[in-house]
Every structure is written in structure tokens, then in C-alpha cells.
Design an enzyme around this catalytic site. Structure first.
Site, mmCIF file in Angstrom:
data_model
loop_
_atom_site.group_PDB
_atom_site.id
_atom_site.type_symbol
_atom_site.label_atom_id
_atom_site.label_comp_id
_atom_site.label_asym_id
_atom_site.label_seq_id
_atom_site.Cartn_x
_atom_site.Cartn_y
_atom_site.Cartn_z
ATOM 1 N N CYS A 126 33.511 41.448 39.700
ATOM 2 C CA CYS A 126 34.912 41.118 40.005
ATOM 3 C C CYS A 126 35.061 40.137 41.177
ATOM 4 O O CYS A 126 36.129 39.575 41.380
ATOM 5 C CB CYS A 126 35.706 42.391 40.276
ATOM 6 S SG CYS A 126 35.777 43.461 38.832
ATOM 7 N N HIS A 261 42.290 40.231 44.174
ATOM 8 C CA HIS A 261 41.728 40.666 42.892
ATOM 9 C C HIS A 261 42.580 41.820 42.385
ATOM 10 O O HIS A 261 42.939 42.720 43.147
ATOM 11 C CB HIS A 261 40.276 41.110 43.091
ATOM 12 C CG HIS A 261 39.730 41.851 41.916
ATOM 13 N ND1 HIS A 261 39.817 41.355 40.629
ATOM 14 C CD2 HIS A 261 39.110 43.058 41.826
ATOM 15 C CE1 HIS A 261 39.264 42.230 39.802
ATOM 16 N NE2 HIS A 261 38.829 43.257 40.503
ATOM 17 N N ASN A 291 42.750 44.964 35.087
ATOM 18 C CA ASN A 291 41.662 44.343 35.847
ATOM 19 C C ASN A 291 40.854 43.438 34.906
ATOM 20 O O ASN A 291 40.134 43.943 34.044
ATOM 21 C CB ASN A 291 40.782 45.444 36.450
ATOM 22 C CG ASN A 291 39.642 44.883 37.290
ATOM 23 O OD1 ASN A 291 39.348 43.691 37.244
ATOM 24 N ND2 ASN A 291 38.988 45.753 38.049
#
Ligand SMILES: CC(C)(COP(=O)(O)OP(=O)(O)OC[C@H]1O[C@@H](n2cnc3c(N)ncnc32)[C@H](O)[C@@H]1OP(=O)(O)O)[C@@H](O)C(=O)NCCC(=O)NCCS
Length: 334
Positions: A126, A261, A291
Site C-alpha cells: 500500500c 492512503h 482500500n
């Protein structure tokens, strides 16, 4: 090539990586929490309350990382008014490439017809987009390249274990791309001002994908200790944003937008609070995209630029954390 020079007005200028275009791609199939609850033992209420996620996009078979990265890159080039042939390098951050090799970036190069470009992928889960941005920034500043596509593209729906309800409800698919171009920029002018990268491999087992092509005896699914990740995320990301501000002699009041993020609304709120930034200055897309790992920051940035919230000249702080653990930040003047 000189890194620093003088403008006609006598102001000192520095060669910087300036964001000149942005684009994104989301799969056609949107999956609401209610729809997910038909195949997973969960509920819209639980997911919304714990994560802020209301829906996510799941890719169709043809919507691979390379396919979505190409679409996002094309949109970024169009936004910048730059031809593919002018691109010197393509960096794709992905944990879900189409193939072990060629790199997704090279597939994108062919699809775009960016025949003058070299390309490679970055695997930092990520944090991949921030890592890729940092590498691109370094290459641009030293004069190795002038025009770089930095892309985050992920199809996490293909590595989700739908019997693990604590994990599978969190992720979605998509891609986002930015075009960075070298420009002589005065103090306070546009460009990437700093990037900071970190990793702690000792925490590798709290968030990982069980195997890859080199380990065929594995499930290939994401495995996560959610609470542990949560605990580290708020602390490490808060430290990362403080580090970025201190390195640039700034305070949170100088920041126009935090574009974090998009993992979990509660993590984002926690970092925003520690930074002392009002929620109105934090870009949230986790509710719509869930996500999307390396794609989440460019997707969020593209959304807030397209809807007019983020404007030229503003100061944007990016932060991300992912499997590794890896984490980092980037400070950009648009
Ligand atoms: C995953 C996360 C939302 C779980 O929230 P939590 O409050 O820690 O929840 P827990 O895992 O302790 O589970 C609490 C209860 O909810 C249940 N539960 C877990 N997932 C569920 C789901 N999707 N639907 C309904 N119930 C669920 C558990 O079984 C547990 O029930 P029990 O108390 O009866 O045993 C949270 O830990 C988190 O967001 N962590 C960070 C993850 C992340 O962002 N990772 C990516 C980083 S890049």
C-alpha cells in the site's frame, strides 16, 4: 545539467518534479456492502462503522493491473496534453501484476506506444505509490529523465480470501496515474518538495500475501492481523507526517490538504487529529473505493482535483503505510 539556476527575475530556481497530469480508472462493477454481505458473513452496518467503507469496485477478468494502469496513464497524459512518445520512464506500483515478468510498466509502455520510455514495477504494497513517487522524483531531479508516469494499479479482489471476513471487506480494485515533468521551479513554486520512505521487515507477518509464483505451495491470499496493523498505522503515519513537516520547516497550518492512503476511515481520522488538521482538509475516498492499495492515493488525488477541491498552487501532504511494513510521505506543491 545544472540543478539550480536563476530565473529572468533573478530568483533562484531548482529543478523539480512537477505534477502536470493526473488520471484514474475504476472497474465497471461496483459492489456495495449489502451485495458483499450476500457472499460474506458481514453487514453494511459493521463495515461502515469499523472502516467507513460503503462500496468498492471489483475488476472483471479483462480489467487487469496492466489494463487499468494503461487507462489511468492515458487519462493522465491527456490531462497534461503530453504525447506518449514524450515519456522517458514508467513506474508502476503494484502488488498484483498480470505476470511475474515482463513488468506491468513494460506492458503499459507497449499499450501506450511510449516507445522511448523504460519501465519497471515497484513492490511496496500500500506504500507503493509513495515509493514510486520518491524514485521518480530522484531520477527527475538529477536529470536522468524529464517526463515520468507514476502509476498505482491493483486487483486485490484476486488475492482476497472471502472466508476471512475481517480482511476481504476492506479492499477494492482500481488504478491512478500522475505525470511528473522536470521544471525549473522557484522557492514556493510547484513540485515535489520532499519524500520520506521507511520499512520495518520485522513486522512482515502482520500483513502479507501468502506466497507468489516462487512459492506455489501457498494460498496466494492476503493474511492480516487487523488490530496490530491498525495500532502501528496511526503511530507510524503520525510520525511520518511530522517528519515531512519538520524537514520542510512547516507546520500543519501550512498544509492545504492531507491525501492519505485510503485504508480505513478511523486510521485516517486518527492521523488527521494528531496532525491537528480539520476533517475538511482531509481527502476521503475510502467510502467509495475501499482500500485499493498502491492505487488509493492517486485515485483520491484525482478525485479531489477533478471535483475542484484541490487547486493549483496548493500544498498537499501524502502518506501511506502497507505490508512490509512499509510507510512514507510525500509533500507536493501543485
Ligand atoms: C480489520 C478491522 C476493521 C477490524 O476491526 P476490529 O475492531 O479490530 O475488529 P476485530 O478484528 O477485533 O473483530 C471484532 C469482532 O467483529 C467480527 N468481525 C470481523 N470482521 C467482520 C465483518 N466483516 N463483519 C462482521 N463482523 C466481523 C469479529 O469476528 C469479532 O467478533 P467477536 O468479537 O465475536 O470475536 C480493523 O482492525 C482495521 O481496520 N485494521 C487495519 C486494517 C488495515 O487497514 N489494513 C490495511 C493497511 S494498508
Amino acid at each position: 545539467m545544472s540543478e539550480t539556476g536563476m530565473s529572468e527575475s533573478g530568483l533562484s530556481e531548482t529543478r523539480r518534479a512537477v505534477l502536470t497530469g493526473i488520471g484514474s480508472y475504476l472497474p465497471e462493477h461496483c459492489v456495495s456492502n449489502a451485495e458483499l454481505a450476500e457472499r460474506v458473513d458481514t453487514s453494511d452496518e459493521w463495515i461502515t462503522e469499523r472502516t467507513g467503507i460503503r462500496q468498492r469496485y471489483f475488476a472483471a477478468p479483462h480489467e487487469t493491473a496492466a489494463f487499468m494502469a494503461t487507462a489511468a496513464a492515458r487519462a493522465a497524459l491527456e490531462h497534461a496534453g503530453v504525447e506518449a512518445i514524450s515519456v522517458d520512464a514508467i513506474i508502476v506500483a503494484t502488488a498484483t501484476p498480470d505476470q511475474a515478468f515482463p513488468a506491468t510498466a513494460v506492458r503499459v509502455q507497449a499499450a501506450l506506444g511510449a516507445t522511448a520510455a523504460f519501465g519497471f514495477d515497484i513492490a511496496a504494497a500500500c506504500s507503493g505509490f509513495v515509493y514510486a513517487l520518491s524514485v521518480a522524483d530522484a531520477m527527475l531531479r538529477v536529470g536522468q529523465v524529464d517526463t515520468v508516469l507514476v502509476i498505482g494499479a491493483e486487483v486485490y479482489s484476486r488475492i482476497l480470501d472471502f472466508s476471512d471476513r475481517g480482511t476481504c471487506v476492506l479492499f477494492g480494485d482500481g488504478a491512478g496515474a500522475v505525470l511528473l515533468q522536470a521544471r525549473q521551479s522557484p522557492a514556493g513554486g510547484p513540485g515535489i518538495l520532499s519524500t520520506h520512505l521507511h520499512a520495518d521487515g520485522r513486522l512482515g507477518d502482520i500483513l502479507y500475501v501468502d506466497g507468489a509464483i516462487g512459492r506455489p505451495d501457498t494460498s496466494g491470499f492476503i493474511v492480516m492481523q487487523g488490530r496490530e496493523v491498525f495500532r502501528h498505522a496511526v503511530a507510524l503515519l503520525s510520525a511520518a507526517v511530522s517528519e515531512a513537516l519538520a524537514a520542510n520547516h512547516l507546520t500543519s497550518q501550512d498544509i492545504d490538504w492531507l491525501v492519505p492512503h485510503q485504508a480505513n476511515r478511523r486510521i485516517i481520522d486518527g492521523v488527521g487529529k494528531k496532525l491537528g488538521l480539520p476533517p475538511e482538509q482531509v481527502v476521503i475516498t475510502v467510502d467509495r473505493h475501499a482500500n485499493t492499495s498502491a492505487a488509493s492515493i492517486p485515485l483520491a488525488l484525482a478525485t479531489a482535483i477533478a471535483d475542484g477541491r484541490i487547486k493549483p498552487g496548493q500544498l498537499i501532504l501524502l502518506e501511506a503505510l502497507g505490508g512490509g511494513l512499509t510507510w512514507g510521505s510525500a509533500l507536493i506543491r501543485l
